[in-house]
Write a protein that holds these residues in place. Structure first.
Motif, short mmCIF file in Angstrom:
data_model
loop_
_atom_site.label_atom_id
_atom_site.label_comp_id
_atom_site.label_asym_id
_atom_site.label_seq_id
_atom_site.Cartn_x
_atom_site.Cartn_y
_atom_site.Cartn_z
N UNK A 19 -3.48 -17.96 8.88
CA UNK A 19 -3.75 -17.08 10.00
C UNK A 19 -3.00 -15.78 9.75
N UNK A 20 -3.71 -14.67 9.79
CA UNK A 20 -3.11 -13.35 9.60
C UNK A 20 -2.74 -12.78 10.96
N UNK A 21 -1.53 -12.23 11.05
CA UNK A 21 -1.03 -11.67 12.31
C UNK A 21 -0.70 -10.19 12.12
N UNK A 22 -1.16 -9.37 13.05
CA UNK A 22 -0.85 -7.94 13.05
C UNK A 22 -0.03 -7.65 14.30
N UNK A 23 1.21 -7.24 14.11
CA UNK A 23 2.07 -6.89 15.24
C UNK A 23 3.27 -6.13 14.71
N UNK A 104 -3.30 -7.65 0.90
CA UNK A 104 -3.38 -7.63 2.37
C UNK A 104 -2.14 -6.94 2.94
N UNK A 105 -1.92 -5.70 2.55
CA UNK A 105 -0.74 -4.94 2.98
C UNK A 105 -0.73 -4.69 4.48
N UNK A 106 -1.89 -4.67 5.10
CA UNK A 106 -1.97 -4.36 6.53
C UNK A 106 -1.51 -5.53 7.41
N UNK A 107 -1.44 -6.73 6.85
CA UNK A 107 -1.02 -7.91 7.61
C UNK A 107 0.50 -7.94 7.69
N UNK A 108 1.02 -8.17 8.89
CA UNK A 108 2.47 -8.22 9.08
C UNK A 108 3.04 -9.61 8.82
N UNK A 109 2.35 -10.65 9.27
CA UNK A 109 2.83 -12.03 9.11
C UNK A 109 1.67 -12.93 8.73
N UNK A 110 2.01 -14.01 8.03
CA UNK A 110 1.07 -15.08 7.75
C UNK A 110 1.59 -16.35 8.38
N UNK A 125 -5.29 -19.52 17.01
CA UNK A 125 -5.67 -18.10 17.00
C UNK A 125 -5.90 -17.61 18.42
N UNK A 126 -6.52 -18.42 19.25
CA UNK A 126 -6.77 -18.04 20.63
C UNK A 126 -5.45 -17.85 21.39
N UNK A 127 -4.49 -18.76 21.19
CA UNK A 127 -3.20 -18.65 21.87
C UNK A 127 -2.39 -17.46 21.35
N UNK A 132 0.99 -10.58 24.31
CA UNK A 132 0.77 -9.14 24.54
C UNK A 132 1.18 -8.25 23.37
N UNK A 133 2.20 -8.59 22.63
CA UNK A 133 2.69 -7.72 21.55
C UNK A 133 1.90 -7.88 20.25
N UNK A 134 1.03 -8.86 20.16
CA UNK A 134 0.22 -9.08 18.97
C UNK A 134 -1.05 -8.24 19.07
N UNK A 135 -1.29 -7.42 18.06
CA UNK A 135 -2.49 -6.58 18.05
C UNK A 135 -3.72 -7.46 17.82
N UNK A 136 -3.68 -8.27 16.76
CA UNK A 136 -4.76 -9.20 16.49
C UNK A 136 -4.28 -10.33 15.58
N UNK A 137 -4.97 -11.45 15.67
CA UNK A 137 -4.73 -12.60 14.81
C UNK A 137 -6.09 -13.19 14.47
#
Length: 153
Positions: A19-23, A104-110, A125-127, A132-137
Motif C-alpha cells: 500500500x502506497x501512502x502519500x502524506x 516511486x519517489x512521490x510515495x512517502x511510505x509503504x 486502504x479505506x481506513x 485527515x493528514x493522509x493525502x491518498x493511499x
C-alpha cells in the motif's frame, strides 16, 4: 570441478501486498495514526533497514490472530553531512536524499502486508484514506517495481 548456483530475483515469490501512502507526517506520527485509525499495533523495530548507505526506519506488527504481518517503511530519508571543504563555504552541510524505491519517489511510505486475503488490503486502504493528514493511499502492483528487492526484509 566447482559448480556455482545463482538465485535469480524472478524466482522469488511475491507473497506480500503493498500500500502506497502519500502524506507529510513524520514516521512516528504516521505509525500512530495507522494504529489509531486502521486498528494496527505497529511498533518501531530495534534495527533499521540498511540499503545502499542509508538507513530507513521500520515499524512492524505480527497479527497472530489473523496471521497477517504488517510493516511500515519510509520511502525517503534525508541525511545531513558535514562538508569537507576548506574554502569560503566550509561550514555548509550537504543534504543527501535516498529513496527505498527510486521509481516511486512521490510515495512517502509503504505499508507492506503479508496476507492471503485481498479484502484485508481493501479495508486497510479505506481506513487509511479516512485519516485527515493522509493525502491518498492505494494498493500498488509489485510486479511493476524494478527495485522490489529493497522491500524484501
Amino acid at each position: 570441478m566447482v559448480t556455482t548456483h545463482k538465485i535469480s530475483a524472478e524466482l522469488y515469490d511475491d507473497s506480500f501486498k503493498l500500500i502506497a501512502l502519500h502524506c507529510g507526517l513524520e514516521n512516528y506520527a504516521m505509525a500512530y495514526h495507522l494504529n489509531k485509525s486502521a486498528n494496527l499495533k505497529l511498533v518501531r523495530c530495534e534495527k533499521d533497514l540498511d540499503v545502499s548507505s542509508a538507513t530507513f526506519p521500520i515499524y512492524e506488527w505480527k497479527d497472530e490472530l489473523n496471521d497477517h504481518y504488517w510493516t511500515l517503511v519510509c520511502n525517503t530519508v534525508t541525511e545531513e553531512k558535514e562538508s569537507e571543504s576548506l574554502g569560503l563555504f566550509s561550514n555548509e552541510k550537504a543534504i543527501n536524499t535516498f529513496h527505498l524505491v527510486a521509481e516511486r519517489r512521490e510515495v512517502d511510505y509503504f505499508l507492506k502486508v503479508e496476507a492471503e486475503n485481498n479484502a484485508v488490503i481493501t479495508e486497510a486502504v479505506k481506513k487509511i484514506n479516512s485519516i485527515p493528514k493522509v493525502v491518498t493511499a492505494y494498493s500498488l502492483d509489485i510486479t511493476s517495481l524494478k527495485s522490489k528487492r529493497n522491500l524484501i526484509f
